[in-house]
Enzyme design. Structure first.
Site, PDB file in Angstrom:
ATOM      1  N   GLY A  24       0.811  -1.215   0.000  1.00 30.74           N
ATOM      2  CA  GLY A  24       0.000   0.000   0.000  1.00 30.74           C
ATOM      3  C   GLY A  24       0.838   1.255   0.000  1.00 30.74           C
ATOM      4  O   GLY A  24       2.062   1.210   0.064  1.00 30.74           O
ATOM      5  N   GLY A  26       1.875   5.204  -1.363  1.00 32.51           N
ATOM      6  CA  GLY A  26       2.074   5.980  -2.579  1.00 32.51           C
ATOM      7  C   GLY A  26       1.915   7.444  -2.224  1.00 32.51           C
ATOM      8  O   GLY A  26       2.451   8.312  -2.883  1.00 32.51           O
ATOM      9  N   ASP A 137      -6.156  11.891  12.499  1.00 32.41           N
ATOM     10  CA  ASP A 137      -6.571  11.395  11.178  1.00 32.41           C
ATOM     11  C   ASP A 137      -7.386  10.111  11.340  1.00 32.41           C
ATOM     12  O   ASP A 137      -7.120   9.104  10.678  1.00 32.41           O
ATOM     13  CB  ASP A 137      -5.356  11.167  10.270  1.00 32.41           C
ATOM     14  CG  ASP A 137      -5.722  11.104   8.790  1.00 32.41           C
ATOM     15  OD1 ASP A 137      -6.850  11.514   8.435  1.00 32.41           O
ATOM     16  OD2 ASP A 137      -4.880  10.658   7.992  1.00 32.41           O
TER      17      ASP A 137
HETATM   18  P1  ADP Z   1      -0.047   6.716   5.103  1.00 33.71           P
HETATM   19  O1  ADP Z   1       0.688   7.434   6.197  1.00 33.71           O
HETATM   20  O2  ADP Z   1       0.656   6.790   3.773  1.00 33.71           O
HETATM   21  O3  ADP Z   1      -1.510   7.070   5.015  1.00 33.71           O
HETATM   22  P2  ADP Z   1      -0.835   4.268   6.477  1.00 33.71           P
HETATM   23  O4  ADP Z   1      -0.049   3.932   7.695  1.00 33.71           O
HETATM   24  O5  ADP Z   1      -2.202   4.873   6.708  1.00 33.71           O
HETATM   25  O6  ADP Z   1       0.041   5.157   5.502  1.00 33.71           O
HETATM   26  O7  ADP Z   1      -1.024   2.972   5.599  1.00 33.71           O
HETATM   27  C1  ADP Z   1      -1.673   2.983   4.325  1.00 33.71           C
HETATM   28  C2  ADP Z   1      -2.385   1.656   4.110  1.00 33.71           C
HETATM   29  O8  ADP Z   1      -1.432   0.583   4.156  1.00 33.71           O
HETATM   30  C3  ADP Z   1      -3.413   1.345   5.224  1.00 33.71           C
HETATM   31  O9  ADP Z   1      -4.702   1.832   4.924  1.00 33.71           O
HETATM   32  C4  ADP Z   1      -3.393  -0.174   5.237  1.00 33.71           C
HETATM   33  O10 ADP Z   1      -4.278  -0.673   4.270  1.00 33.71           O
HETATM   34  C5  ADP Z   1      -1.962  -0.518   4.857  1.00 33.71           C
HETATM   35  N1  ADP Z   1      -1.191  -0.786   6.090  1.00 33.71           N
HETATM   36  C6  ADP Z   1      -0.613   0.115   6.898  1.00 33.71           C
HETATM   37  N2  ADP Z   1      -0.009  -0.467   7.948  1.00 33.71           N
HETATM   38  C7  ADP Z   1      -0.208  -1.801   7.804  1.00 33.71           C
HETATM   39  C8  ADP Z   1       0.159  -2.964   8.569  1.00 33.71           C
HETATM   40  N3  ADP Z   1       0.826  -2.855   9.711  1.00 33.71           N
HETATM   41  N4  ADP Z   1      -0.232  -4.165   8.106  1.00 33.71           N
HETATM   42  C9  ADP Z   1      -0.931  -4.283   6.947  1.00 33.71           C
HETATM   43  N5  ADP Z   1      -1.307  -3.236   6.191  1.00 33.71           N
HETATM   44  C10 ADP Z   1      -0.959  -1.994   6.607  1.00 33.71           C
END
Ligand code: ADP
Length: 294
Positions: A24, A26, A137
């Site tokens: 995930g 980008g 957030d």
């Molecule tokens: P950003 O700061 O770019 O928004 P996030 O921490 O919210 O990043 O992560 C983006 C996406 O990646 C999340 O919505 C989730 O789907 C996936 N993700 C993040 N952390 C994890 C994790 N520990 N395990 C599995 N998927 C994760």
């Protein structure tokens, strides 16, 4: 692999974690799955370029370190800086609540599932507030189910967190103006108005998220403009949300609506609102969640 990917399959971090694939991101951060050779299990790796101005991972590592060993919080295995990127290594989770909701037939959760995940979400938010931080957030993509235990909800992404207490554990004075943080659909009206945010603002975002879980959308779901959405939130007749819902959601709104920047929410009161509604409607803790039904 895209040009801006910071890692690729086969890369190693500290000779211990081997990247398997990207899962995930980008935006600011990129999330990869990796294999931990020492513990012999898969983990999640979050990385961000250390040349970009927003350094969310430093904040995430600070917050996660202080909040370990609690329910609803990922384990942090490592956090650090390399020449190109900042990284953190944490528990690998399952799908986010945003993905799970969109995968349901009617794009919404049942009342039973929503009420029971509300309790977990509230506990997660209270955990962060209890160490002196706001999340800022709160939204469905920042909550995910566990992989080992899909009945457990975890809170993610502390990159926008902010300390709201000073060294003496007093609430810091509110700044007169603060830049917009968060996500337009779930932001509190205070966030739209560039106010400094308090604990109640995380609960406002939680409120919008729970209503979306139940109804499948929010009146401003299709709108992108921050000012338009802010205006809708400020003028909308919220009683329309409650037409077919138990009182708990209206009572939740009444409580957070009474709170000001410095006020501590009454988490226990809110918890009891959900617990008593769950009991009254005959739902049980061990009933399957919507994503457990075939
Ligand atoms: P950003 O700061 O770019 O928004 P996030 O921490 O919210 O990043 O992560 C983006 C996406 O990646 C999340 O919505 C989730 O789907 C996936 N993700 C993040 N952390 C994890 C994790 N520990 N395990 C599995 N998927 C994760």
């Amino acid at each position: 692999m895209s040009d801006c990917d910071l890692l690729k399959k086969g890369d190693s971090i500290k000779s211990r974690w081997r990247i398997t694939h990207k899962i995930g991101g980008g935006g600011f951060g990129q999330i990869y799955q990796a294999y931990d050779k020492l513990r012999q299990e898969f983990v999640a790796v979050k990385v961000e370029s250390n040349s970009q101005s927003r350094q969310g991972i430093r904040m995430e590592v600070t917050v996660l370190r202080r909040i370990q060993n609690r329910q609803h919080i990922c384990e942090l295995f490592s956090g650090g800086v390399s020449t190109l990127y900042n990284y953190m290594i944490m528990t690998l989770l399952g799908l986010s609540l945003s993905e799970i909701r969109r995968n349901t037939q009617e794009q919404r959760f049942t009342l039973s599932t929503t009420l029971r995940i509300s309790l977990q979400i509230l506990e997660a938010i209270e955990s962060i507030h209890s160490i002196g931080f706001l999340h800022r957030d709160i939204k469905p993509s920042n909550f995910a189910i566990g992989r080992a235990n899909s009945r457990q909800i975890y809170i993610l992404d502390f990159g926008l967190a902010r300390k709201y207490t000073d060294y003496g554990q007093h609430v810091r004075p509110a700044r007169t103006e603060a830049g917009f943080r968060g996500t337009i659909r779930y932001a509190s009206i205070n966030a739209h108005n560039s106010r400094d945010l308090g604990r109640h603002d995380d609960l406002w975002s939680c409120f919008y998220m729970l209503i979306e879980f139940l109804l499948g959308s929010l009146p401003w779901s299709k709108m992108k403009d921050k000012e338009t959405v802010g205006h809708m939130k400020a003028t909308y007749d919220y009683t329309q949300f409650f037409a077919n819902l138990p009182d708990v959601f209206e009572n939740f709104l009444e409580h957070i609506n009474d709170l000001k920047y410095e006020d501590k929410p009454n988490y226990e009161y809110l918890r009891l609102l959900f617990v008593s509604t769950i009991q009254r409607l005959g739902y049980h803790d061990d009933d399957p969640y919507d994503w457990e039904k075939s």
